[in-house]
Design an enzyme around this catalytic site. Structure first.
Site, short mmCIF file in Angstrom:
data_model
loop_
_atom_site.label_atom_id
_atom_site.label_comp_id
_atom_site.label_asym_id
_atom_site.label_seq_id
_atom_site.Cartn_x
_atom_site.Cartn_y
_atom_site.Cartn_z
N ASP A 54 16.39 1.79 8.52
CA ASP A 54 17.46 0.86 8.94
C ASP A 54 18.47 0.66 7.81
O ASP A 54 19.69 0.71 8.03
CB ASP A 54 16.86 -0.51 9.30
CG ASP A 54 16.26 -0.51 10.70
OD1 ASP A 54 16.35 0.53 11.38
OD2 ASP A 54 15.68 -1.54 11.09
N ASN A 99 12.39 7.94 8.07
CA ASN A 99 11.49 6.94 8.64
C ASN A 99 10.04 7.25 8.29
O ASN A 99 9.27 6.36 7.88
CB ASN A 99 11.62 6.93 10.17
CG ASN A 99 12.85 6.15 10.63
OD1 ASN A 99 13.29 5.24 9.95
ND2 ASN A 99 13.38 6.53 11.77
N GLU A 122 20.84 7.85 14.90
CA GLU A 122 21.44 8.17 13.60
C GLU A 122 22.76 8.92 13.80
O GLU A 122 23.16 9.73 12.98
CB GLU A 122 20.44 8.97 12.75
CG GLU A 122 20.25 10.45 13.03
CD GLU A 122 19.74 10.83 14.42
OE1 GLU A 122 19.68 9.96 15.30
OE2 GLU A 122 19.43 12.02 14.61
N ASP A 137 26.13 13.17 12.45
CA ASP A 137 24.71 12.97 12.76
C ASP A 137 23.89 13.22 11.49
O ASP A 137 24.07 14.25 10.81
CB ASP A 137 24.28 13.93 13.87
CG ASP A 137 22.90 13.60 14.40
OD1 ASP A 137 22.82 13.01 15.50
OD2 ASP A 137 21.90 13.92 13.71
#
Ligand SMILES: Nc1nc2c(ncn2[C@@H]2O[C@H](COP(=O)(O)OP(=O)(O)OP(=O)(O)O)[C@@H](O)[C@H]2O)c(=O)[nH]1
Length: 376
Positions: A268, A259, A295, A251
């Site tokens: 992305d 972001n 993620e 993770d």
């Protein structure tokens, strides 16, 4: 374009198309060789052939029997072996016309030998017309198979009937029928090809949707659906005494910040870059790599937890030590990792293992992130 019309398309579909032509050809013709034997038994009995010419009569029966067995014995090769299927078609192109050729010789004998009566000739002609009709309606999987078979059967008697001054009306009728046969051949072959094209298109669509339903569109890795199915499969196999396997869950730490700081598109690109790093560390041929959502990534590996943990730790270290290119911006990301080898007694099933690794991952996050925890 090859004779079987398979020049275009994806190789797997091309191979399937060819193998379908082979399978259809065999299925349609495997027993038909014996029809000639049956026809000769009936016509020969009508003709009293066993009394008029016993040796040729029996010889013809043996020839038809042998040719029938030969066709039946030519079983198609495995579907996936394209070269073998191509070879089969080439060989069958020689075998298929043999029975019509033998029948054509027999037909010529019955027409030319004065010892045979007119009803016998008519009966044999009816059989010939029937066999030629079967060829143009049934063996149109490969057009030249049908054309050669029907031509070999129909043309010699047609010529002989034309040469007989007393049979002009029959000769005209047979000529009209020959024209019909040509039209029927073209039509049935086109219909078969259309059906085959439709089958290929349906398979193409099915493969496409099947791939989409199992793949994460952003990274191209397996999606959660495929991951869960494989996890359950491996757990069931290990539960039955099969090979052991390990689950690694990875993770990204504080991915929200990527972001927030660089935009969603950079986020992305970062996920795509991470997927590539995962593929480099865990080669896809010996593991299943999946994006489980957001993620979070999952890796299923055959083998024990120690070697999987070593690979995951190497990945964690390399990410912590460097930065990755996220669509033009270079971003430092770290990951937290949970690892556990499947133990049928402790975990029970795939879901049990998933819960254990998820807990280990949660512990790694709680302990400050950028670390690996092996489930206890
Ligand atoms: N760019 C991008 N962001 C995604 C995608 N899927 C999920 N996210 C983002 O991933 C972030 C996950 O945030 P959190 O669950 O709070 O976790 P985190 O920020 O990584 O923090 P920790 O996991 O606690 O270290 C959210 O901001 C989601 O919007 C995606 O497909 N693309």
């Amino acid at each position: 374009m090859s004779p079987d019309g398979t020049a275009r398309g994806h190789p797997a579909l091309r191979a399937w198309r060819l193998s379908q032509i082979v399978a259809d050809t065999y299925e349609r013709s495997k027993l038909a060789g014996f029809l000639y034997l049956f026809g000769w038994v009936v016509v020969g009995w009508l003709a009293d052939a066993h009394r008029i010419a016993p040796v040729p009569a029996v010889a013809m029966a043996v020839v038809f029997l042998a040719l029938g067995v030969m066709r039946l014995a030519m079983r198609p090769p495995p579907r996936e072996d394209e070269a073998a299927n191509r070879r089969w078609l080439r060989n069958y192109a020689w075998v298929l016309p043999l029975a019509p050729l033998a029948w054509a010789g027999l037909q010529a004998w019955l027409l030319l030998d004065a010892r045979f009566s007119q009803p016998v000739r008519m009966a044999s002609l009816v059989a010939t017309i029937g066999y030629a009709t079967v060829f143009v309606n049934v063996y149109t999987t490969v057009r030249h198979f049908a054309a050669v078979g029907a031509g070999v059967l129909f043309l010699p008697p047609l010529v002989l009937v034309w040469l007989d001054p007393g049979q002009q009306a029959l000769a005209v009728a047979m000529t009209f029928y020959a024209v019909y046969l040509v039209g029927a051949l073209v039509r049935t072959h086109a219909e078969y090809r259309r059906r085959l094209d439709l089958d290929v298109a349906l398979r193409e669509q099915r493969d496409l949707y099947e791939g989409l339903s199992r793949t994460d569109p952003l990274t191209g890795l397996a999606n959660r659906r495929q991951f869960t199915a494989r996890l359950d499969e491996l757990a069931a196999r290990a539960g039955r005494g099969g090979p052991g396997f390990t689950l690694v869950m990875i993770d990204v730490d504080h991915f929200k910040r990527v972001n927030d700081d660089h935009g969603h598109l950079a986020g992305d690109a970062c996920l795509v870059g991470l997927a590539q790093r995962l593929q480099a560390v865990f080669p896809p041929d010996c593991s299943l790599l999946a994006r489980l959502g957001g993620e979070e990534f999952g890796v299923l590996l055959e083998g024990d937890a120690a070697s999987a943990a070593a690979s995951a730790e190497a990945l964690r270290r390399s990410l912590a030590a460097g930065a990755i290119d996220c669509g033009g911006v270079v971003v430092r990301v770290t990951v937290s990792v949970g690892v556990a080898g499947f133990d049928p007694v402790r975990h029970g099933d795939g879901e049990g293992l998933y819960r254990a690794v998820d807990r280990a991952l949660y512990e790694a996050k709680g302990a400050g992130r950028d670390r690996l925890a092996i489930a206890s």
